[in-house]
Design a protein around this motif. Structure first.
Motif, PDB file in Angstrom:
ATOM      1  N   PHE A  59       1.831  -2.674   6.564  1.00 51.30           N
ATOM      2  CA  PHE A  59       1.336  -1.400   7.090  1.00 51.30           C
ATOM      3  C   PHE A  59       2.368  -0.313   6.824  1.00 51.30           C
ATOM      4  O   PHE A  59       3.555  -0.511   7.085  1.00 51.30           O
ATOM      5  CB  PHE A  59       1.080  -1.527   8.589  1.00 51.30           C
ATOM      6  N   ASP A  60       1.902   0.827   6.335  1.00 51.06           N
ATOM      7  CA  ASP A  60       2.804   1.930   6.027  1.00 51.06           C
ATOM      8  C   ASP A  60       2.721   3.023   7.077  1.00 51.06           C
ATOM      9  O   ASP A  60       1.678   3.232   7.683  1.00 51.06           O
ATOM     10  CB  ASP A  60       2.431   2.561   4.679  1.00 51.06           C
ATOM     11  N   ASP A  61       3.836   3.729   7.194  1.00 49.08           N
ATOM     12  CA  ASP A  61       3.998   4.948   8.010  1.00 49.08           C
ATOM     13  C   ASP A  61       4.353   4.663   9.470  1.00 49.08           C
ATOM     14  O   ASP A  61       4.592   3.522   9.842  1.00 49.08           O
ATOM     15  CB  ASP A  61       2.796   5.887   7.857  1.00 49.08           C
ATOM     16  N   ASN A  62       4.396   5.738  10.260  1.00 46.26           N
ATOM     17  CA  ASN A  62       4.982   5.598  11.595  1.00 46.26           C
ATOM     18  C   ASN A  62       4.092   4.796  12.547  1.00 46.26           C
ATOM     19  O   ASN A  62       2.904   4.609  12.298  1.00 46.26           O
ATOM     20  CB  ASN A  62       5.315   6.971  12.179  1.00 46.26           C
ATOM     21  N   LEU A 114      11.858  -0.241   5.870  1.00 41.78           N
ATOM     22  CA  LEU A 114      12.103   1.206   5.730  1.00 41.78           C
ATOM     23  C   LEU A 114      11.058   1.911   4.863  1.00 41.78           C
ATOM     24  O   LEU A 114      10.590   1.371   3.866  1.00 41.78           O
ATOM     25  CB  LEU A 114      13.482   1.422   5.110  1.00 41.78           C
ATOM     26  N   HIS A 115      10.765   3.146   5.243  1.00 42.49           N
ATOM     27  CA  HIS A 115       9.826   3.960   4.453  1.00 42.49           C
ATOM     28  C   HIS A 115      10.312   5.419   4.419  1.00 42.49           C
ATOM     29  O   HIS A 115       9.517   6.311   4.233  1.00 42.49           O
ATOM     30  CB  HIS A 115       8.428   3.828   5.070  1.00 42.49           C
ATOM     31  N   SER A 116      11.597   5.611   4.677  1.00 48.41           N
ATOM     32  CA  SER A 116      12.328   6.890   4.593  1.00 48.41           C
ATOM     33  C   SER A 116      12.346   7.648   5.916  1.00 48.41           C
ATOM     34  O   SER A 116      11.501   7.436   6.783  1.00 48.41           O
ATOM     35  CB  SER A 116      11.809   7.820   3.495  1.00 48.41           C
ATOM     36  N   THR A 118      12.308  11.224   5.957  1.00 48.29           N
ATOM     37  CA  THR A 118      11.480  12.451   5.907  1.00 48.29           C
ATOM     38  C   THR A 118      10.069  12.242   5.367  1.00 48.29           C
ATOM     39  O   THR A 118       9.186  13.045   5.678  1.00 48.29           O
ATOM     40  CB  THR A 118      12.138  13.535   5.021  1.00 48.29           C
ATOM     41  N   HIS A 119       9.854  11.241   4.526  1.00 53.31           N
ATOM     42  CA  HIS A 119       8.547  11.031   3.891  1.00 53.31           C
ATOM     43  C   HIS A 119       8.026  12.344   3.310  1.00 53.31           C
ATOM     44  O   HIS A 119       6.833  12.646   3.349  1.00 53.31           O
ATOM     45  CB  HIS A 119       7.543  10.475   4.914  1.00 53.31           C
ATOM     46  N   GLN A 120       8.920  13.170   2.770  1.00 54.04           N
ATOM     47  CA  GLN A 120       8.483  14.510   2.376  1.00 54.04           C
ATOM     48  C   GLN A 120       7.793  14.568   1.021  1.00 54.04           C
ATOM     49  O   GLN A 120       7.955  13.709   0.172  1.00 54.04           O
ATOM     50  CB  GLN A 120       9.658  15.480   2.415  1.00 54.04           C
ATOM     51  N   ILE A 279      -1.970  -1.507   3.440  1.00 55.15           N
ATOM     52  CA  ILE A 279      -2.871  -0.513   4.035  1.00 55.15           C
ATOM     53  C   ILE A 279      -2.123   0.416   4.985  1.00 55.15           C
ATOM     54  O   ILE A 279      -1.012   0.111   5.438  1.00 55.15           O
ATOM     55  CB  ILE A 279      -4.030  -1.249   4.770  1.00 55.15           C
ATOM     56  N   HIS A 280      -2.709   1.573   5.236  1.00 54.76           N
ATOM     57  CA  HIS A 280      -2.248   2.474   6.306  1.00 54.76           C
ATOM     58  C   HIS A 280      -3.116   2.175   7.530  1.00 54.76           C
ATOM     59  O   HIS A 280      -4.341   2.091   7.415  1.00 54.76           O
ATOM     60  CB  HIS A 280      -2.434   3.938   5.912  1.00 54.76           C
ATOM     61  N   ALA A 281      -2.474   2.043   8.682  1.00 58.72           N
ATOM     62  CA  ALA A 281      -3.217   1.580   9.858  1.00 58.72           C
ATOM     63  C   ALA A 281      -4.358   2.516  10.264  1.00 58.72           C
ATOM     64  O   ALA A 281      -5.370   2.062  10.803  1.00 58.72           O
ATOM     65  CB  ALA A 281      -2.275   1.397  11.037  1.00 58.72           C
TER      66      ALA A 281
END
Ligand SMILES: *[C@@H]1O[C@H](CO)[C@@H](O)[C@H](O)[C@H]1NC(C)=O
Ligand SMILES: [Zn+2]
Length: 380
Positions: A59-62, A114-116, A118-120, A279-281
């Motif tokens: 799963f990606d992101d916060n 880890l996925h950074s 800032t994710h900018q 996937i993104h949740a």
């Protein structure tokens, strides 16, 4: 003579700055556990039928109060057929992330990666990022994550760059300098059947380079865990399950279940390279039929004797010391050091990178002075 020496010295100094160029891999000299050529050969020379089929659900992101519900519903308390707990990996970026929930996921035995910070945007930021930028984004994020989620620094082994955008040598060089074990960003379109297994970057990679630039330097000790793309209903490649151009109807649970299984079978009936469900949740939260289909797929894997839901790092560990599936099933389950969380709700916290903007931060550490960000990962 004298001038030549000076020129040679200058040349050596300049050359020192550059990493050595990766040479073609030699199977004789590049051997496990620390070196592996990029190839579709099953580690340990195993036959496919003797090879554990690893399944990586990532799963990606916060992590937030919406997606944690999805994770609790479908991931918790699962066991593989060898009775070891199932693993899942979270590639987490910092902004708006809830570290109390990260602590909870860690204490389920899942992998935090880890996925950074800032994710900018734009993607060119990652494409052109120097080793220094990669260090501020990921190297510092190890410290940030372990601090705010109160998890061991050493429990963080892996990363995925935002937008799956590679940055040439620089992210891998940063990994070597910061003791990160593997990267799970580099996708492959052509090397899926038979599929490429994880490999190290000491020698030149033969993997297709889809989102340039790919590394060409020799960087020992760093593992590439390739992202095997899926094929959508029109046979178009897609790296993340939520960006397949032609997928089953979003309300069609049975169609989605079949879609997942047909992609799984490409690996399971092939050379058993680790199959990924990436996937993104949010996609599951807004599409309950897709969530139910995934739940059924996870049940299916839990009931197979030769397939296992594992943390991403477990795959690298197995590749380093490959054993046949019957032996793998006898191995003791993974353990981890449980931690607690003295939950803090912090805010409003001023941001230094955004004017007149306040954040809230849920974490397991004392409240930071300012909102943690690039160059100040702890917000001191
Ligand atoms: C990576 O390093 C190699 C070897 O030093 C170099 O030739 C190549 O240009 C570098 N790639 C990038 C994108 O900087
Ligand atoms: Zn992302």
């Amino acid at each position: 003579m004298k001038w030549c020496a000076v020129i040679c010295l200058l040349f050596a100094l300049v050359a020192c700055d550059d990493l050595p160029y990766a040479e073609p891999c030699n199977e004789q000299t590049c051997q496990l556990p620390d070196c592996r050529c990029s190839s579709t050969v099953i580690p340990g020379g195993l036959e496919a039928r003797d090879t554990p089929q690893f399944v990586l659900v990532t799963f990606d992101d916060n992590i937030n109060h919406v997606n944690i519900e999805t994770y609790r519903d479908i991931l918790y308390n699962r066991r593989n057929s060898d009775n070891c707990p199932s693993g899942f990996t979270f590639y987490i970026n910092h902004e708006y992330n809830n570290y109390v929930f990260v602590n909870e996921l860690y204490n389920q035995g899942f992998e935090i990666a880890l996925h950074s910070i800032t994710h900018q945007e734009p993607m060119s930021y990652w494409e052109e990022a120097s080793v220094e930028t990669m260090t501020r984004e990921f190297g510092d994020q190890i410290l940030q994550m372990s601090h705010f989620a109160n998890i061991p620094y050493d429990s963080i082994d892996g990363m995925r760059i935002p937008f799956l955008q590679l940055g040439g040598n620089s992210s891998y060089q940063m990994m070597a300098e910061n003791g990160l074990l593997y990267d799970h960003t580099w996708l492959t379109i052509t090397n899926i059947e038979p599929a490429i297994w994880p490999y190290t970057l000491e020698h030149a990679s033969t993997q297709d380079c889809v989102i340039e630039p790919c590394p060409t330097a020799s960087i020992p000790g760093v593992w590439v865990l390739p992202m095997l793309t899926w094929r959508d209903l029109n046979d178009i490649p897609c790296p993340m399950v939520d960006n397949c151009p032609t997928a089953p109807d979003l309300t069609d649970e049975e169609g989605w279940f079949q879609f997942i299984v047909s992609n799984f079978e490409r690996q399971y009936l092939g050379n058993r390279a680790p199959f990924g469900f990436y996937i993104h949740a949010w996609y599951l939260s807004v599409n309950p039929a897709v969530e139910r289909a995934l739940d059924r797929f996870l049940d299916l894997i839990n009931n197979l004797n030769d397939a296992f839901l594992v943390n991403s790092r477990d795959v690298i560990e197995w590749v380093q010391n490959p054993v046949p599936v019957n032996e793998y099933r006898q191995q003791p389950c993974n353990t981890f050091v449980p931690t607690t969380c003295a939950a803090q709700s912090c805010g409003p916290i001023q941001a230094e990178h955004k004017e007149d903007y306040d954040y809230w931060l849920q974490g397991c550490a004392p409240c930071p002075r300012v909102y943690p960000w690039l160059n100040n990962p702890l917000g001191v």
